[in-house]
Design an enzyme around this catalytic site. Structure first.
Site, PDB file in Angstrom:
ATOM      1  N   SER A   1       0.838  -1.192   0.000  1.00  0.00           N
ATOM      2  CA  SER A   1       0.000   0.000   0.000  1.00  0.00           C
ATOM      3  C   SER A   1       0.874   1.243   0.000  1.00  0.00           C
ATOM      4  CB  SER A   1      -0.899   0.019   1.241  1.00  0.00           C
ATOM      5  OG  SER A   1      -1.467   1.314   1.391  1.00  0.00           O
TER       6      SER A   1
ATOM      7  N   HIS B   1      -1.313  -1.094  -4.231  1.00  0.00           N
ATOM      8  CA  HIS B   1      -2.601  -0.713  -3.643  1.00  0.00           C
ATOM      9  C   HIS B   1      -2.590   0.796  -3.392  1.00  0.00           C
ATOM     10  CE1 HIS B   1      -6.286  -1.517  -1.303  1.00  0.00           C
ATOM     11  NE2 HIS B   1      -5.836  -0.635  -0.431  1.00  0.00           N
TER      12      HIS B   1
ATOM     13  N   ASP C   1      -4.662   3.904  -1.837  1.00  0.00           N
ATOM     14  CA  ASP C   1      -5.752   4.285  -0.941  1.00  0.00           C
ATOM     15  C   ASP C   1      -6.207   5.713  -1.214  1.00  0.00           C
ATOM     16  OD1 ASP C   1      -4.014   2.372   1.401  1.00  0.00           O
ATOM     17  OD2 ASP C   1      -6.086   1.963   0.790  1.00  0.00           O
TER      18      ASP C   1
ATOM     19  N   MET D   1      -8.605   8.554  -0.088  1.00  0.00           N
ATOM     20  CA  MET D   1      -9.422   8.981   1.054  1.00  0.00           C
ATOM     21  C   MET D   1      -9.878  10.426   0.834  1.00  0.00           C
ATOM     22  SD  MET D   1      -6.985   7.433   4.033  1.00  0.00           S
ATOM     23  CE  MET D   1      -6.574   5.688   4.088  1.00  0.00           C
TER      24      MET D   1
ATOM     25  N   HIS E   1      -8.357   1.723  -4.197  1.00  0.00           N
ATOM     26  CA  HIS E   1      -9.330   1.536  -3.112  1.00  0.00           C
ATOM     27  C   HIS E   1      -9.978   2.881  -2.798  1.00  0.00           C
ATOM     28  CE1 HIS E   1      -9.875   0.380   1.438  1.00  0.00           C
ATOM     29  NE2 HIS E   1     -11.013   0.555   0.833  1.00  0.00           N
TER      30      HIS E   1
ATOM     31  N   MET F   1     -12.096   5.041  -0.775  1.00  0.00           N
ATOM     32  CA  MET F   1     -12.787   5.296   0.501  1.00  0.00           C
ATOM     33  C   MET F   1     -13.402   6.691   0.391  1.00  0.00           C
ATOM     34  SD  MET F   1      -9.808   3.684   2.866  1.00  0.00           S
ATOM     35  CE  MET F   1      -8.613   3.846   1.531  1.00  0.00           C
TER      36      MET F   1
ATOM     37  N   MET G   1     -12.166  -5.528   4.830  1.00  0.00           N
ATOM     38  CA  MET G   1     -11.297  -4.670   5.620  1.00  0.00           C
ATOM     39  C   MET G   1     -11.023  -5.334   6.977  1.00  0.00           C
ATOM     40  SD  MET G   1     -10.382  -2.056   3.905  1.00  0.00           S
ATOM     41  CE  MET G   1      -9.553  -1.234   5.274  1.00  0.00           C
TER      42      MET G   1
ATOM     43  N   GLY H   1      -9.109   4.395   7.020  1.00  0.00           N
ATOM     44  CA  GLY H   1      -8.763   5.791   7.237  1.00  0.00           C
ATOM     45  C   GLY H   1      -7.305   6.025   7.570  1.00  0.00           C
TER      46      GLY H   1
ATOM     47  N   GLY I   1      -3.147   4.001   8.059  1.00  0.00           N
ATOM     48  CA  GLY I   1      -2.257   2.844   8.090  1.00  0.00           C
ATOM     49  C   GLY I   1      -1.757   2.647   9.516  1.00  0.00           C
TER      50      GLY I   1
ATOM     51  N   ASP J   1      -7.115  -6.214   4.012  1.00  0.00           N
ATOM     52  CA  ASP J   1      -6.430  -4.925   4.047  1.00  0.00           C
ATOM     53  C   ASP J   1      -6.508  -4.313   5.441  1.00  0.00           C
ATOM     54  OD1 ASP J   1      -7.137  -1.751   2.298  1.00  0.00           O
ATOM     55  OD2 ASP J   1      -5.398  -2.419   3.456  1.00  0.00           O
ATOM     56  N   GLY J   2      -5.329  -4.074   6.061  1.00  0.00           N
ATOM     57  CA  GLY J   2      -5.301  -3.427   7.366  1.00  0.00           C
ATOM     58  C   GLY J   2      -4.650  -4.319   8.408  1.00  0.00           C
ATOM     59  N   GLY J   3      -3.455  -3.891   8.903  1.00  0.00           N
ATOM     60  CA  GLY J   3      -2.757  -4.671   9.929  1.00  0.00           C
ATOM     61  C   GLY J   3      -2.233  -6.002   9.406  1.00  0.00           C
TER      62      GLY J   3
HETATM   63  C1  DX5 Z   1      -6.572   1.834   5.498  1.00  0.00           C
HETATM   64  C2  DX5 Z   1      -6.122   1.444   4.118  1.00  0.00           C
HETATM   65  C3  DX5 Z   1      -5.017   0.416   4.097  1.00  0.00           C
HETATM   66  C4  DX5 Z   1      -3.751   0.829   4.832  1.00  0.00           C
HETATM   67  C5  DX5 Z   1      -2.982  -0.414   5.233  1.00  0.00           C
HETATM   68  O1  DX5 Z   1      -7.764   2.521   5.447  1.00  0.00           O
HETATM   69  O2  DX5 Z   1      -7.219   0.967   3.350  1.00  0.00           O
HETATM   70  O3  DX5 Z   1      -4.715   0.046   2.763  1.00  0.00           O
HETATM   71  O4  DX5 Z   1      -2.980   1.650   4.061  1.00  0.00           O
HETATM   72  O5  DX5 Z   1      -1.891  -0.060   6.012  1.00  0.00           O
HETATM   73  P1  DX5 Z   1      -1.272  -1.043   7.108  1.00  0.00           P
HETATM   74  O6  DX5 Z   1      -0.811  -2.275   6.373  1.00  0.00           O
HETATM   75  O7  DX5 Z   1      -0.163  -0.247   7.679  1.00  0.00           O
HETATM   76  O8  DX5 Z   1      -2.360  -1.367   8.082  1.00  0.00           O
HETATM   77 ZN    ZN Z   2      -6.708   0.123   1.342  1.00  0.00          ZN
END
Ligand code: DX5
Ligand code: ZN
Length: 228
Positions: free
Chosen positions: A6, A31, A33, A35, A65, A67, A136, A141, A143, A174-176
């Site tokens: 990402s 990826h 993001d 926002m 992605h 959002m 998700m 929102g 990382g 996606d996320g963590g």
């Molecule tokens: C969060 C994004 C993710 C984020 C992932 O809203 O959609 O793509 O960037 O970042 P990590 O891997 O650090 O959780």
């Molecule tokens: Zn994402």
């Protein structure tokens, strides 16, 4: 198994170089993001940035992605910028059918995302209209957040529906996501892994991509303990 770094976790002073670095490190997708500060409490980047980065990573599949509360005004600009797949959120409610149709009519791959609090049943009516389902594993929102383990049963359910309906959509998380959680998600049925902090934040991006792929392919969380 698809590994998608990402760009949100990359060095913002040199995003083109970072995209290039991801390609050279053996990533499959990039990826991106998007926002809008309304659908999520943060603002990232727009079509201009995606268009600038596109020529720096010609062989990477651009996984965008969205959002955003009004993705309908952004679909064509991101297609022009070089997006290969556009994902919108099922939480947009009655807009979803026309958004999925519009992305397909623009000749791009169609993605649908679902947030942690939303019941997985919300995506069931759309499973025959998508190329990718994004579950998700953090609230969108930002990382650097921690993986929400309560999302694992949703991945299992989506995978079960995919088998039942003999569909071939990608099951993305996606996320963590790191080597440990990638392995757990793979065991639940995921095949596409978005990661920011654990990839762009790694000392050695190439090794980090290879070991996340290995952990996912082996479906074995124990492999995830390997040091980079
Ligand atoms: C969060 C994004 C993710 C984020 C992932 O809203 O959609 O793509 O960037 O970042 P990590 O891997 O650090 O959780
Ligand atoms: Zn994402």
């Amino acid at each position: 198994m698809i590994i998608a770094p990402s760009l949100l976790a990359a060095d913002f002073t040199r995003l083109g170089k970072e995209a290039e670095r991801a390609e050279r490190a053996g990533a499959d997708w990039l990826h991106l993001d998007i926002m809008d500060g309304q659908f999520v409490p943060n603002i990232s980047f727009g079509p201009g940035l995606v268009a600038a980065v596109r020529p720096c990573a010609k062989n990477l599949f651009f996984d965008v992605h969205l959002m955003c509360g009004q993705p309908e005004i952004l679909l064509e600009p991101f297609v022009k910028a070089g997006a290969d797949l556009l994902t919108v959120h099922v939480e947009l409610g009655e807009k979803v059918p026309s958004l999925l149709w519009k992305i397909k009519s623009l000749g791009k791959k169609v993605g649908l995302a679902i947030n942690p609090p939303t019941a997985i049943s919300a995506v069931r009516p759309f499973l025959d209209k998508i190329d990718l389902l994004l579950v998700m594993t953090v609230n969108p929102g930002f990382g650097g957040q921690s993986f929400i383990h309560e999302c694992l049963p949703k991945i299992q359910q989506a995978d079960a529906w995919r088998r039942e309906k003999k569909r071939a959509f990608h099951l993305e998380v996606d996320g963590g996501i790191n080597r440990q959680t990638a392995a757990e998600c793979a065991r639940a049925g995921a095949d596409t892994f978005v990661a920011g902090t654990s990839l762009f934040g790694a000392h050695n991006l190439k090794a980090a991509v290879a070991q996340m792929r290995q952990a996912a392919e082996a479906n074995d969380p124990a492999l995830a303990d390997l040091k980079v």
